[in-house]
Design a protein around this motif. Structure first.
Motif, PDB file in Angstrom:
ATOM      1  N   ASN A  73     -99.389 -47.964  25.077  1.00  0.00           N
ATOM      2  CA  ASN A  73     -98.104 -47.512  24.545  1.00  0.00           C
ATOM      3  C   ASN A  73     -98.277 -46.720  23.244  1.00  0.00           C
ATOM      4  O   ASN A  73     -97.526 -46.899  22.297  1.00  0.00           O
ATOM      5  CB  ASN A  73     -97.164 -48.707  24.335  1.00  0.00           C
ATOM      6  CG  ASN A  73     -95.717 -48.239  24.157  1.00  0.00           C
ATOM      7  OD1 ASN A  73     -95.342 -47.179  24.664  1.00  0.00           O
ATOM      8  ND2 ASN A  73     -94.926 -49.016  23.441  1.00  0.00           N
ATOM      9  N   ALA A  74     -99.285 -45.863  23.219  1.00  0.00           N
ATOM     10  CA  ALA A  74     -99.533 -45.005  22.052  1.00  0.00           C
ATOM     11  C   ALA A  74     -98.906 -43.646  22.350  1.00  0.00           C
ATOM     12  O   ALA A  74     -99.573 -42.731  22.840  1.00  0.00           O
ATOM     13  CB  ALA A  74    -101.030 -44.886  21.796  1.00  0.00           C
ATOM     14  N   LYS A  75     -97.626 -43.533  22.045  1.00  0.00           N
ATOM     15  CA  LYS A  75     -96.874 -42.357  22.509  1.00  0.00           C
ATOM     16  C   LYS A  75     -97.330 -41.064  21.826  1.00  0.00           C
ATOM     17  O   LYS A  75     -97.406 -40.013  22.456  1.00  0.00           O
ATOM     18  CB  LYS A  75     -95.374 -42.578  22.278  1.00  0.00           C
ATOM     19  CG  LYS A  75     -94.790 -43.686  23.155  1.00  0.00           C
ATOM     20  CD  LYS A  75     -93.282 -43.700  23.059  1.00  0.00           C
ATOM     21  CE  LYS A  75     -92.655 -44.980  23.580  1.00  0.00           C
ATOM     22  NZ  LYS A  75     -92.942 -45.257  24.975  1.00  0.00           N
ATOM     23  N   VAL A  76     -97.623 -41.158  20.505  1.00  0.00           N
ATOM     24  CA  VAL A  76     -98.050 -39.955  19.786  1.00  0.00           C
ATOM     25  C   VAL A  76     -99.381 -39.460  20.344  1.00  0.00           C
ATOM     26  O   VAL A  76     -99.547 -38.285  20.696  1.00  0.00           O
ATOM     27  CB  VAL A  76     -98.167 -40.252  18.273  1.00  0.00           C
ATOM     28  CG1 VAL A  76     -98.801 -39.079  17.538  1.00  0.00           C
ATOM     29  CG2 VAL A  76     -96.798 -40.577  17.695  1.00  0.00           C
ATOM     30  N   GLN A  77    -100.358 -40.399  20.432  1.00  0.00           N
ATOM     31  CA  GLN A  77    -101.684 -40.001  20.890  1.00  0.00           C
ATOM     32  C   GLN A  77    -101.624 -39.437  22.313  1.00  0.00           C
ATOM     33  O   GLN A  77    -102.259 -38.432  22.637  1.00  0.00           O
ATOM     34  CB  GLN A  77    -102.646 -41.198  20.852  1.00  0.00           C
ATOM     35  CG  GLN A  77    -102.943 -41.732  19.466  1.00  0.00           C
ATOM     36  CD  GLN A  77    -101.935 -42.755  18.980  1.00  0.00           C
ATOM     37  OE1 GLN A  77    -100.744 -42.707  19.322  1.00  0.00           O
ATOM     38  NE2 GLN A  77    -102.384 -43.696  18.160  1.00  0.00           N
ATOM     39  N   ASP A  78    -100.852 -40.097  23.196  1.00  0.00           N
ATOM     40  CA  ASP A  78    -100.773 -39.621  24.579  1.00  0.00           C
ATOM     41  C   ASP A  78    -100.121 -38.244  24.662  1.00  0.00           C
ATOM     42  O   ASP A  78    -100.596 -37.356  25.371  1.00  0.00           O
ATOM     43  CB  ASP A  78     -99.964 -40.605  25.441  1.00  0.00           C
ATOM     44  CG  ASP A  78    -100.804 -41.809  25.864  1.00  0.00           C
ATOM     45  OD1 ASP A  78    -101.980 -41.887  25.448  1.00  0.00           O
ATOM     46  OD2 ASP A  78    -100.289 -42.669  26.604  1.00  0.00           O
ATOM     47  N   LEU A  80    -102.422 -41.706  36.884  1.00  0.00           N
ATOM     48  CA  LEU A  80    -101.095 -41.320  37.389  1.00  0.00           C
ATOM     49  C   LEU A  80    -100.308 -40.584  36.301  1.00  0.00           C
ATOM     50  O   LEU A  80     -99.601 -39.610  36.572  1.00  0.00           O
ATOM     51  CB  LEU A  80    -100.328 -42.555  37.875  1.00  0.00           C
ATOM     52  CG  LEU A  80    -100.858 -43.147  39.195  1.00  0.00           C
ATOM     53  CD1 LEU A  80    -100.215 -44.503  39.474  1.00  0.00           C
ATOM     54  CD2 LEU A  80    -100.610 -42.195  40.366  1.00  0.00           C
ATOM     55  N   GLN A  81    -100.440 -41.082  35.066  1.00  0.00           N
ATOM     56  CA  GLN A  81     -99.768 -40.419  33.941  1.00  0.00           C
ATOM     57  C   GLN A  81    -100.308 -38.989  33.761  1.00  0.00           C
ATOM     58  O   GLN A  81     -99.553 -38.045  33.528  1.00  0.00           O
ATOM     59  CB  GLN A  81     -99.996 -41.252  32.672  1.00  0.00           C
ATOM     60  CG  GLN A  81     -99.220 -40.760  31.471  1.00  0.00           C
ATOM     61  CD  GLN A  81     -99.471 -41.630  30.230  1.00  0.00           C
ATOM     62  OE1 GLN A  81     -99.704 -42.846  30.340  1.00  0.00           O
ATOM     63  NE2 GLN A  81     -99.444 -41.016  29.065  1.00  0.00           N
ATOM     64  N   TYR A  82    -101.644 -38.856  33.880  1.00  0.00           N
ATOM     65  CA  TYR A  82    -102.307 -37.542  33.781  1.00  0.00           C
ATOM     66  C   TYR A  82    -101.802 -36.621  34.898  1.00  0.00           C
ATOM     67  O   TYR A  82    -101.453 -35.461  34.657  1.00  0.00           O
ATOM     68  CB  TYR A  82    -103.817 -37.776  33.869  1.00  0.00           C
ATOM     69  CG  TYR A  82    -104.681 -36.555  34.045  1.00  0.00           C
ATOM     70  CD1 TYR A  82    -104.827 -35.607  33.027  1.00  0.00           C
ATOM     71  CD2 TYR A  82    -105.404 -36.353  35.232  1.00  0.00           C
ATOM     72  CE1 TYR A  82    -105.652 -34.506  33.187  1.00  0.00           C
ATOM     73  CE2 TYR A  82    -106.233 -35.253  35.398  1.00  0.00           C
ATOM     74  CZ  TYR A  82    -106.356 -34.322  34.380  1.00  0.00           C
ATOM     75  OH  TYR A  82    -107.180 -33.229  34.536  1.00  0.00           O
ATOM     76  N   ALA A  83    -101.746 -37.162  36.122  1.00  0.00           N
ATOM     77  CA  ALA A  83    -101.285 -36.355  37.263  1.00  0.00           C
ATOM     78  C   ALA A  83     -99.869 -35.841  36.995  1.00  0.00           C
ATOM     79  O   ALA A  83     -99.570 -34.659  37.172  1.00  0.00           O
ATOM     80  CB  ALA A  83    -101.312 -37.195  38.545  1.00  0.00           C
ATOM     81  N   ILE A  98     -97.723 -33.556  39.036  1.00  0.00           N
ATOM     82  CA  ILE A  98     -97.797 -34.218  40.344  1.00  0.00           C
ATOM     83  C   ILE A  98     -97.194 -35.617  40.187  1.00  0.00           C
ATOM     84  O   ILE A  98     -97.658 -36.380  39.338  1.00  0.00           O
ATOM     85  CB  ILE A  98     -99.273 -34.416  40.777  1.00  0.00           C
ATOM     86  CG1 ILE A  98    -100.015 -33.079  40.796  1.00  0.00           C
ATOM     87  CG2 ILE A  98     -99.381 -35.165  42.103  1.00  0.00           C
ATOM     88  CD1 ILE A  98    -101.527 -33.230  40.814  1.00  0.00           C
ATOM     89  N   SER A  99     -96.225 -35.963  41.008  1.00  0.00           N
ATOM     90  CA  SER A  99     -95.716 -37.334  40.872  1.00  0.00           C
ATOM     91  C   SER A  99     -96.015 -38.133  42.137  1.00  0.00           C
ATOM     92  O   SER A  99     -96.020 -37.577  43.247  1.00  0.00           O
ATOM     93  CB  SER A  99     -94.220 -37.335  40.568  1.00  0.00           C
ATOM     94  OG  SER A  99     -93.507 -37.223  41.766  1.00  0.00           O
TER      95      SER A  99
END
Ligand code: NZQ
Ligand code: ZN
Length: 411
Positions: free
Chosen positions: A228-233, A324-327, A333-334
């Motif tokens: 749950n590191a929203k900034v980094q992600d 999946l998040q990367y896709a 792509i979902s």
């Protein structure tokens, strides 16, 4: 998000013509050693520009030069540079080049003043002051015993490694068939000058290598498990998307300076510690890649594009959420549009491979003229270098690395 401290002391001086700022950035009475690589800095006129700035009116600086630092900087060459530092009482090292020159110069900054208890400190020849083993071991044990270094600055000529804004480096030691990383806060450059016009002289291969290296740096700090590191992600996903669009753009229009600017700053941001704060990391691709370079001389970035797709497939279960998040966030792509999660992940991996291929990069052993026989020696070297518990869970042992390499050999 995990706890973290973030401190990055590097002054970035970005933009066309900014090399002239050296006249203010380097102390006016410094004894400066300019370090550079195999000749591109001379050929392109950057070295002269650097010297002109250092010799600007009012300067009392004394300037020395050490050229010939190789791509994948070689330990023995760097020890010669350390001799020069001692012989001429150098108190500032100015690295002009890419990751290899900057990493090599960090090494020189750290080891030049090393001495052993029975070493002869009055002798400028570093081999009289410290044994090669001690100098090498000091680095590979993460420079723990080094607590002073010579000041260092950098003029970056190739965007790729992030070395210009971090405190790490990677050194090759041919004699020991080893290419190993080190890190020490004393190795942060005092400043780095990023003039994007300097990158216009790069051969296409090096430009594409740089984009790929930066891409994989982001991936190794992103593709683990969610905390749950929203900034980094969000930063990481943006950097990946910029590298995809600008990587394609630089291939189509190599002279577009706006594209070069964005690639340069993205590559710096990819490995200046920011997106890696407070998140798990997995540097398996890099550690396997270093062995491929030291055994087969493959360019650093190309080792990464060979390993990463196979690593993603081999570890798709433990990395499922992030894949999946990367896709979804990077490639659009979902899983809902696909048969199942596995298909969404496979699509994202194929899109990643296609992107590397578009840039002319290898994605498996065959593309690099390697076959299955390359695997055993790599595994032996990983073992010799203690790379037996890699990854965000420390579960990437030699068996896992071997399976990743099998996939790359049969892809
Ligand atoms: O040696 P010269 O003649 O200067 O030519 C270089 C070299 O052949 C050429 N070049 C550089 N700037 C140029 C240019 N040619 C024309 N015009 C210019 N403006 O490019 C070639 C590659 O240079 P190199 O410095 O080796 O490339 P890069 O920046 O990709 O650095 C790779 C090294 O950095 C390490 C790698 O392992 C490898 O040894 N890394 C360092 C990291 C760090 N410090 O954080 C992280 C990375 O993961 C990476 O491992
Ligand atoms: Zn890298």
């Amino acid at each position: 998000m995990n706890n973290f401290q973030y401190h990055n002391p590097v002054r970035i001086v970005f933009g066309e013509g900014q090399i002239r700022e050296l006249s203010k950035l380097v102390p006016t009475d410094a004894r400066v050693l300019i370090t550079y690589g195999g000749g591109s800095a001379k050929r392109t006129g950057t070295l002269d520009e650097v010297k002109d700035a250092l010799n600007a009116e009012g300067s009392k600086r004394e300037i020395f030069e050490f050229g010939g630092i190789e791509p994948n900087p070689e330990f023995t060459t760097l020890m010669q540079a350390a001799d020069m530092v001692n012989k001429h009482n150098i108190d500032f090292i100015l690295a002009v080049g890419g990751g290899s020159v900057i990493d090599g110069s960090k090494f020189v900054a750290l080891v030049s003043h090393l001495t052993e208890e029975d070493g002869d400190t009055s002798n400028s020849d570093i081999s009289q002051r410290v044994s090669r083993d001690k100098a090498w071991d000091a680095l590979t044990s993460y420079t723990k015993n080094i607590n002073s270094a010579i000041d260092l600055g950098a003029v970056l000529t190739i965007p790729a490694t992030g070395s210009e804004m971090n405190s790490g480096g990677v050194i090759n030691y041919n004699e020991r068939q080893a290419k190993l990383p080190f890190g020490n806060p004393l190795a942060y450059p005092k400043f780095s000058i990023l003039d994007p016009t300097k990158t216009l002289t790069l051969p296409e291969r090096q430009v594409m290598n740089g984009v790929a290296d930066a891409f994989v740096h982001v991936m190794e700090q992103y593709l683990t498990y969610p905390v749950n590191a929203k900034v980094q992600d969000a930063f990481a996903e943006s950097l990946l998307k910029i590298l995809i669009t600008e990587g394609r753009a630089v291939k189509a229009n190599p002279d577009d300076l706006e594209v070069r600017k964005n690639i340069m700053w993205t590559a710096t941001m990819a490995l200046n510690g920011l997106i890696g704060t407070g998140v798990p990391q997995d540097w398996t691709t890099h550690m396997i890649g270093h062995e491929l370079t030291s055994l087969h001389g493959i360019d650093h970035a190309r080792t990464l594009t060979i390993v990463l797709p196979s690593l993603m497939r081999e570890l798709k279960d433990s990395k499922q959420d992030k894949l999946l998040q990367y896709a979804r966030n990077v490639w659009g792509i979902s899983a809902e549009d696909m048969k199942d999660n596995d298909e969404a992940i496979e699509q994202a991996i194929v899109r990643t491979e296609n992107f590397f291929k578009e840039l002319g990069l290898p994605i498996n052993f065959a593309d690099a003229n390697l076959d299955e026989t390359a695997i055993d020696p790599i595994i032996k070297q990983l073992e010799a270098h203690g790379m037996t518990k890699l990854g965000e869970h420390k579960t990437n042992d030699l068996e896992v690395s071997s399976r990743i390499l099998q996939r790359a050999a049969h892809a």
